[in-house]
Write an enzyme that holds these catalytic residues in place. Structure first.
Site, PDB file in Angstrom:
ATOM      1  N   SER B  43       0.861  -1.101  -0.101  1.00 24.60           N
ATOM      2  CA  SER B  43       0.006   0.067   0.153  1.00 24.60           C
ATOM      3  C   SER B  43       0.714   1.209   0.049  1.00 24.60           C
ATOM      4  CB  SER B  43      -1.003   0.051   1.278  1.00 24.60           C
ATOM      5  OG  SER B  43      -1.570  -1.059   1.363  1.00 24.60           O
ATOM      6  N   CYS B  47       3.492   6.785  -7.209  1.00 22.09           N
ATOM      7  CA  CYS B  47       3.364   8.159  -7.836  1.00 22.09           C
ATOM      8  C   CYS B  47       4.156   8.870  -7.071  1.00 22.09           C
ATOM      9  CB  CYS B  47       1.968   8.664  -7.956  1.00 22.09           C
ATOM     10  SG  CYS B  47       0.927   7.583  -9.031  1.00 22.09           S
TER      11      CYS B  47
END
Lengths: 464, 464
Positions: B43, B47
């Site tokens: 998780s 980006c």
């Protein structure tokens, strides 16, 4: 054959958009366009006045999008400045006018008439309201007066009204170092937000050193022997009164359609006080009379009720629609959904559609959800808080309204929700949309999507 | 009765969204959820890696949205880290795995299997590509390697690829004071923009001191005797070659679905290389196998063609859909429209829908319009340039695609156009919308509306 004549009353956004658009299809030999304007200005940004007062822009000239001379030369318009229309004779198709400076009067025949008289400031009928030092912020002349008053170095300014003008003038005047108090009769500033969102605005104002009084209706302006404002009295709903010193009182109590001239001529006026038109912006009562801008009423696409919202965006669009039709083309205005935005310093504020109270008045049963997120990915140092509130129709799950308060990049997100409301989207459908993501612009689930998802979950919980 | 078992391969956005969502409706006694993840991380925001490299955030930990421990405790997930799934036996409903560190192997039965293996970096088969100093930016390990390489004080970095990674790494590395060259095989950086918009990005990069080479395909990585990169060779379409020195080569040539494991198991793979699923994210070929995220293909709602776009937003949504269905609920994924955004320093870049080239490939006849406006009212000192391009369907006047390049506040405007495309709006309908206006957020006609109006005028001109 001599050209037919279009007379336009009012040379601001609606009037000049109509003139320019009509001229695109009909040259001066075909259509004579006469514009009557009682002030010296045309096509200026009233919304920019607080930025002029606050010193962000140097001169009122910066607010003028196009000068009178430019209108004359570019669009061959017969601009008659400082000429006030005083009466319309719809039966005779004439407009009576008066030169503001000389008092000289005259009359003008028209084939088509366009009324673009805008809005007028609401001034309460209370003692002292005409005192020196009580000012509005409606037009460039108001702005000039305000700057002149600031030269006299006032110490304590009270702004009456917590709407757009109140918020923006509080920023401008606080920025100039004045002691600023904002008084609103509502539960919170920004009465077109729900109170749970308005309180976020009040908090930011107080943090910036602005005194904010809520549930405080202006009842008196106190004056000195020379007739200058020296304070105000406010009253709560329960009757408690509060007296505040003030050597400058700014009235920001909103506006209403300036439809008196039309009404006196028997032109149909609606329940909102605005001129009634059809979708082409033609008067409901008089086929050769048109109207656009702040002086008309339009339909709210969500409440489906008549509404009068004074905004340059609508004025421009409506003027363009009227001008297209006057030019021989076909255009209609589709109504509004009450989208608006403003800013108090770093805090951006925006809303669209119906608030809870407006939805209730319009007959909807609603449920509201509110989420907090960040304007950038939470791990970036520039991430600021953003709060998004959605008001959803219980019956159809359609989004009825949205409100956003937050840091840089918050306000324009309202346009996504405005587009969703425009398309009658359900909160489910909104939550599925493919919106952009990059860390500098938001978290991976955009706050708009998080808000829609929360509304979906809330409706699911209601139904189980 | 023992619980049924869901095995999830891959612990990033899609896998963990699915796990969390399935757990919401099915407790540990009802559903055993085992997650196999070959790396040590879960998780995290891929980006965000350029912002870590650029020094805007201090540590990779900031990019981890939820730790392994949190997943275990909050959702009662059996997280098996550094365990790689090596084969799926769909007939036997088993997954073979290998402990990355010990090499020990094993096998696990499943009732339901979810494949969330993500995407893998495209690496060209050219000489020298395995040299020391040739790095990707796909995961946290890549990021760590990059930071270690930067410690060795490289002088000249060449970034191969002008997409999101190329742009963002150019900003990050230029910000650290390195000499940076970007080489792209396309006509301009940002090949999912049309070249007339991409050139605005190239200009901003050059102004920031980044060398930009277009029409430049990587053909060799030149190495020294020790096997370290010391330069690259680029080739144009006409065969001209260019040699550039480089002691660090960053590969940003895009990714493809990591669907090899699925393919080897006979699971249906589409023309894009992604796993084929139905709208519920169930595999087209195997009813008890699900897939979500960068490893699947989905439908582009405008082209109506299969597409594989690696984006965390889709991965999160698809994972949630799969998890809802695995949890016994009902959800579907509605496809994508290719909305994306990035930034190069102060220049914001965003796109949605189809580019001109993509529209042509999809069989549309289009016309394009481009406007320039400002991000704030033109008279405010902070107003910056914004360019908006629209691609409109000649046949239906529907908006097919939009691209925006401009200053602060530009990129998120793409979401308005994405919402419009999502609702199949015509450019006429878009031009009529009630969007927000205030001077700090835009001119009175928002650039989005100006763009739509120009498209309307263009289509009107075509038809006369």
């Amino acid at each position: 054959m001599s050209p037919s004549r279009l007379v336009i009353i009012g040379a601001d956004a609606a009037g000049m958009s109509a003139a320019a658009q009509a001229r695109r299809s009909r040259g001066p030999d075909d259509l004579d366009i006469v514009v009557l304007e009682r002030s010296s200005h045309t096509s200026y940004s009233a919304c920019g006045i607080p930025f002029w007062i606050g010193g962000e822009i140097a001169s009122a000239d910066d607010l003028v999008a196009r000068t009178v001379q430019e209108h004359r030369e570019k669009h061959h318009l017969d601009m008659r400045m400082r000429v006030e229309a005083t009466a319309i004779d719809a039966a005779a198709s004439t407009v009576a006018y008066r030169y503001v400076d000389s008092g000289r009067t005259g009359s003008l025949e028209y084939d088509q008439l366009m009324i673009a008289t805008g809005a007028e400031r609401i001034t309460p009928s209370i003692p002292g309201v005409d005192a020196t030092g009580v000012l509005g912020v409606r037009n460039l002349d108001d702005g000039g007066e305000m700057l002149a008053a600031l030269e006299r170095d006032p110490q304590h300014v009270v702004i009456v009204g917590g709407g757009y003008v109140g918020i923006e003038m509080a920023e401008a005047l606080r920025g100039r170092g004045l002691r600023v108090t904002v008084a609103t009769s509502g539960d919170q500033p920004m009465s077109n937000l729900d109170p749970d969102m308005g309180v976020l605005v009040a908090r930011a104002m107080r943090e910036a050193g602005v005194d904010v009084h809520v549930d405080a209706r202006l009842t008196h302006v106190l004056t000195d022997a020379a007739g200058a404002a020296r304070g105000i009295t406010l009253q709560s709903r329960t009757g408690t009164t509060l007296e505040l010193p003030a050597d400058l009182v700014v009235l920001g109590l909103g506006v209403r359609p300036a439809s008196g001239l039309a009404e006196a001529a028997g032109i149909a006026i609606g329940e909102t006080g605005g001129i009634q038109t059809d979708a082409s912006m033609r008067s409901r009562s008089h086929p050769n009379i048109w109207a656009a801008g702040d002086c008309v009423e339009t339909i709210h696409r969500v409440s489906l009720a008549p509404t009068a919202i004074a905004l340059g965006t609508h004025a421009n669009k409506q003027g363009r629609v009227a001008g297209t039709n006057l030019g021989g083309g076909h255009a209609t205005f589709p109504g509004v959904i009450g989208t608006a935005a403003t800013r108090f310093r770093g805090l951006e504020i925006a809303r669209t559609g119906l608030s809870e109270a407006q939805a209730r008045l319009a007959g909807f049963a609603t449920y509201s959800t509110r989420i907090e997120s960040t304007t950038q990915a939470g791990y970036l140092p520039g991430a600021e808080a953003i709060t998004v509130k959605l008001i959803t129709d219980v019956a159809s799950r359609r989004l009825l309204g949205a409100q956003i308060v937050g840091g840089t990049g918050s306000a324009k997100r309202i346009d996504v929700l405005a587009t969703a409301i425009w398309n009658s989207m359900s909160v489910e459908a909104i939550s599925e949309m493919d919106l952009s993501y990059a860390p500098p612009f938001g978290p991976v689930w955009d706050p708009v999507l998080i808000a829609a998802r929360k509304a979906v979950d809330a409706v699911a919980a209601r139904n189980t």
